[in-house]
Design a protein around this motif. Structure first.
Motif, PDB file in Angstrom:
ATOM      1  N   ARG A  46       0.835  -1.198   0.000  1.00 44.71           N
ATOM      2  CA  ARG A  46       0.000   0.000   0.000  1.00 44.71           C
ATOM      3  C   ARG A  46       0.871   1.250   0.000  1.00 44.71           C
ATOM      4  N   PHE A  47       2.024   1.190   0.675  1.00 43.74           N
ATOM      5  CA  PHE A  47       2.920   2.351   0.688  1.00 43.74           C
ATOM      6  C   PHE A  47       3.424   2.655  -0.718  1.00 43.74           C
ATOM      7  N   PHE A  48       3.856   1.622  -1.450  1.00 42.20           N
ATOM      8  CA  PHE A  48       4.417   1.849  -2.781  1.00 42.20           C
ATOM      9  C   PHE A  48       3.350   2.092  -3.845  1.00 42.20           C
ATOM     10  N   ARG A  49       2.153   1.522  -3.675  1.00 41.35           N
ATOM     11  CA  ARG A  49       1.117   1.633  -4.708  1.00 41.35           C
ATOM     12  C   ARG A  49       0.122   2.767  -4.452  1.00 41.35           C
ATOM     13  N   VAL A  50      -0.018   3.189  -3.203  1.00 42.48           N
ATOM     14  CA  VAL A  50      -1.004   4.231  -2.886  1.00 42.48           C
ATOM     15  C   VAL A  50      -0.316   5.488  -2.344  1.00 42.48           C
ATOM     16  N   THR A  51       0.409   5.335  -1.244  1.00 38.83           N
ATOM     17  CA  THR A  51       0.985   6.506  -0.579  1.00 38.83           C
ATOM     18  C   THR A  51       2.030   7.205  -1.440  1.00 38.83           C
ATOM     19  N   LEU A  52       2.993   6.455  -1.931  1.00 40.32           N
ATOM     20  CA  LEU A  52       4.107   7.058  -2.668  1.00 40.32           C
ATOM     21  C   LEU A  52       3.651   7.821  -3.914  1.00 40.32           C
ATOM     22  N   PRO A  53       2.775   7.255  -4.757  1.00 41.43           N
ATOM     23  CA  PRO A  53       2.342   8.038  -5.928  1.00 41.43           C
ATOM     24  C   PRO A  53       1.549   9.283  -5.573  1.00 41.43           C
ATOM     25  N   LEU A  54       0.754   9.232  -4.498  1.00 42.08           N
ATOM     26  CA  LEU A  54      -0.124  10.350  -4.185  1.00 42.08           C
ATOM     27  C   LEU A  54       0.545  11.454  -3.376  1.00 42.08           C
ATOM     28  N   VAL A  55       1.774  11.249  -2.953  1.00 42.32           N
ATOM     29  CA  VAL A  55       2.526  12.335  -2.311  1.00 42.32           C
ATOM     30  C   VAL A  55       3.658  12.790  -3.227  1.00 42.32           C
ATOM     31  N   ARG A  56       3.513  12.517  -4.520  1.00 47.66           N
ATOM     32  CA  ARG A  56       4.573  12.852  -5.467  1.00 47.66           C
ATOM     33  C   ARG A  56       4.853  14.349  -5.498  1.00 47.66           C
ATOM     34  N   GLU A  57       3.794  15.158  -5.447  1.00 46.68           N
ATOM     35  CA  GLU A  57       4.002  16.599  -5.501  1.00 46.68           C
ATOM     36  C   GLU A  57       4.745  17.095  -4.268  1.00 46.68           C
ATOM     37  N   MET A  58       4.375  16.592  -3.099  1.00 46.27           N
ATOM     38  CA  MET A  58       5.098  16.981  -1.886  1.00 46.27           C
ATOM     39  C   MET A  58       6.544  16.500  -1.944  1.00 46.27           C
ATOM     40  N   MET A  93      13.908  25.200 -11.560  1.00 42.83           N
ATOM     41  CA  MET A  93      13.205  25.112 -12.835  1.00 42.83           C
ATOM     42  C   MET A  93      13.036  23.659 -13.272  1.00 42.83           C
ATOM     43  N   ALA A  94      14.075  22.844 -13.106  1.00 42.14           N
ATOM     44  CA  ALA A  94      13.994  21.436 -13.491  1.00 42.14           C
ATOM     45  C   ALA A  94      12.973  20.695 -12.643  1.00 42.14           C
ATOM     46  N   GLN A  95      12.964  20.957 -11.335  1.00 47.92           N
ATOM     47  CA  GLN A  95      12.046  20.266 -10.450  1.00 47.92           C
ATOM     48  C   GLN A  95      10.604  20.693 -10.696  1.00 47.92           C
ATOM     49  N   LEU A  96      10.376  21.985 -10.928  1.00 50.77           N
ATOM     50  CA  LEU A  96       9.023  22.463 -11.207  1.00 50.77           C
ATOM     51  C   LEU A  96       8.504  21.894 -12.522  1.00 50.77           C
ATOM     52  N   TRP A  97       9.376  21.800 -13.515  1.00 50.93           N
ATOM     53  CA  TRP A  97       8.965  21.219 -14.798  1.00 50.93           C
ATOM     54  C   TRP A  97       8.598  19.755 -14.629  1.00 50.93           C
ATOM     55  N   PHE A  98       9.413  19.018 -13.879  1.00 50.42           N
ATOM     56  CA  PHE A  98       9.145  17.596 -13.680  1.00 50.42           C
ATOM     57  C   PHE A  98       7.863  17.391 -12.882  1.00 50.42           C
ATOM     58  N   THR A  99       7.657  18.194 -11.835  1.00 56.48           N
ATOM     59  CA  THR A  99       6.472  18.043 -11.000  1.00 56.48           C
ATOM     60  C   THR A  99       5.215  18.396 -11.774  1.00 56.48           C
ATOM     61  N   ARG A 100       5.262  19.429 -12.590  1.00 52.89           N
ATOM     62  CA  ARG A 100       4.090  19.841 -13.358  1.00 52.89           C
ATOM     63  C   ARG A 100       3.679  18.778 -14.363  1.00 52.89           C
ATOM     64  N   ARG A 101       4.644  18.108 -14.937  1.00 55.72           N
ATOM     65  CA  ARG A 101       4.325  17.051 -15.915  1.00 55.72           C
ATOM     66  C   ARG A 101       3.683  15.844 -15.249  1.00 55.72           C
ATOM     67  N   ARG A 102       3.976  15.614 -13.962  1.00 59.72           N
ATOM     68  CA  ARG A 102       3.493  14.425 -13.298  1.00 59.72           C
ATOM     69  C   ARG A 102       2.572  14.794 -12.129  1.00 59.72           C
ATOM     70  N   ARG A 103       1.749  15.819 -12.335  1.00 56.82           N
ATOM     71  CA  ARG A 103       0.811  16.267 -11.316  1.00 56.82           C
ATOM     72  C   ARG A 103      -0.215  15.176 -11.023  1.00 56.82           C
ATOM     73  N   VAL A 104      -0.526  15.020  -9.726  1.00 58.35           N
ATOM     74  CA  VAL A 104      -1.470  13.989  -9.297  1.00 58.35           C
ATOM     75  C   VAL A 104      -2.779  14.640  -8.887  1.00 58.35           C
ATOM     76  N   GLU A 105      -3.881  14.117  -9.367  1.00 61.47           N
ATOM     77  CA  GLU A 105      -5.204  14.616  -8.996  1.00 61.47           C
ATOM     78  C   GLU A 105      -6.089  13.449  -8.611  1.00 61.47           C
ATOM     79  N   TRP A 106      -6.940  13.699  -7.626  1.00 60.16           N
ATOM     80  CA  TRP A 106      -7.939  12.697  -7.231  1.00 60.16           C
ATOM     81  C   TRP A 106      -9.192  13.373  -6.732  1.00 60.16           C
TER      82      TRP A 106
END
Length: 295
Positions: free
Chosen positions: A203-215, A282-295
């Motif tokens: 659950r940590f790798f499949r739920v928690t880790l993807p959904l805290v990607r922005e943080m 700039m690199a981190q903001l670009w990477f985070t924006r491309r992989r934004r998580v929404e639920w």
């Protein structure tokens, strides 16, 4: 007409903030680059234009590369402990069912972050003291005569000892931020994963880790940027010694500008720090924006 008025009113509210940013952020950045092209004695006020000579001298300076390497080492260890280590600890704390224990542990881990860097540096300076320090006494009790060491007096261990203090001081703050991010994850997602037979690790790798990607991305950005702006802890604990082995870019900037009276060289170091932190941001903001998580 009304829409135009609203837009103008909204723009008017942003003008004071833009003026403050221009005066206190962007103008000093431009001025610093200008200073880096000068040979400037800040005590007599004499200035001479030297072009890019300060940058050529900077890149030929072995202490600059030692400082840059120390900042990189600092950033790497900070990512390991203050990002991924803090995320793992936050997940463990949030997995505890007792709300009372969760609050108690969050408080315990956060307390070191409430201590100023200067005080924490002095505290660890005495912990590392080779004759009376707590660390050597504790190691002596475990293995007599094996680990007795001048932690801040040896080039091989001084920088790692400084970084260890910084990780202790900032670890709880990162953990608290990750705990808040984990709390925002809908409980239904964890419940559905549990019903599907997923254990805590999965659950940590499949739920928690993807959904805290922005943080996680934000913490990497803050951690790396902070690692290239380190100053207080190094100055308090080692002042760049022994033999310039623990200098970071911030302390080497200070030494050149206010001790060696070479303000142009110091301004060049400041420009390098700005370019590094801006590139990382700039690199981190670009990477985070491309992989934004929404639920």
């Amino acid at each position: 007409m009304r829409t135009l008025y609203r837009r103008a009113a909204g723009l008017a509210w942003t003008v004071p903030a833009l003026v403050l940013l221009a005066v206190f952020v962007y103008l000093p950045l431009v001025q610093n680059f200008g200073y880096s092209t000068l040979s400037w004695d800040i005590y007599s006020g004499s200035q001479q234009f030297v072009g890019l000579d300060n940058y050529r001298d900077l890149f030929a300076d072995p202490v600059f590369w030692t400082s840059f390497t120390n900042n990189l080492w600092y950033a790497l260890l900070s990512i390991v402990f203050q990002v991924f280590g803090a995320l793992l600890l936050a997940a463990l704390v949030e997995s505890i069912r007792s709300t009372r224990w969760q609050r108690a542990l969050r408080t315990i881990y956060f307390i070191p972050s409430a201590i100023s860097l200067t005080v924490a540096g002095l505290l660890f300076y005495f912990i590392y003291e080779p004759n009376l320090g707590l660390l050597n006494h504790a190691l002596e009790a475990v293995a007599p005569g094996t680990f007795d060491h001048a932690w801040l007096g040896q080039e091989s261990t001084a920088m790692t000892a400084v970084i260890a203090m910084s990780q202790w001081q900032g670890f709880g703050y990162s953990t608290l931020l990750f705990a808040v991010a984990i709390q925002r994850i809908p409980a239904e997602l964890h419940e559905a994963a549990a019903l599907d037979g997923a254990g805590p690790v999965r659950r940590f790798f499949r739920v928690t880790l993807p959904l805290v990607r922005e943080m996680t991305g934000l913490m990497v950005l803050v951690t790396v940027s902070g690692a290239f702006q380190v100053f207080n802890e190094v100055m308090v604990m080692t002042s760049g010694g022994p033999d310039n082995s623990t200098h970071v870019l911030g302390t080497w900037l200070y030494r050149n500008g206010f001790v060696r009276n070479d303000f142009g060289h110091a301004a060049a170091i400041g420009t390098v720090i700005f370019v590094i932190t801006l590139t990382v941001a700039m690199a981190q903001l670009w990477f985070t924006r491309r992989r934004r998580v929404e639920w």
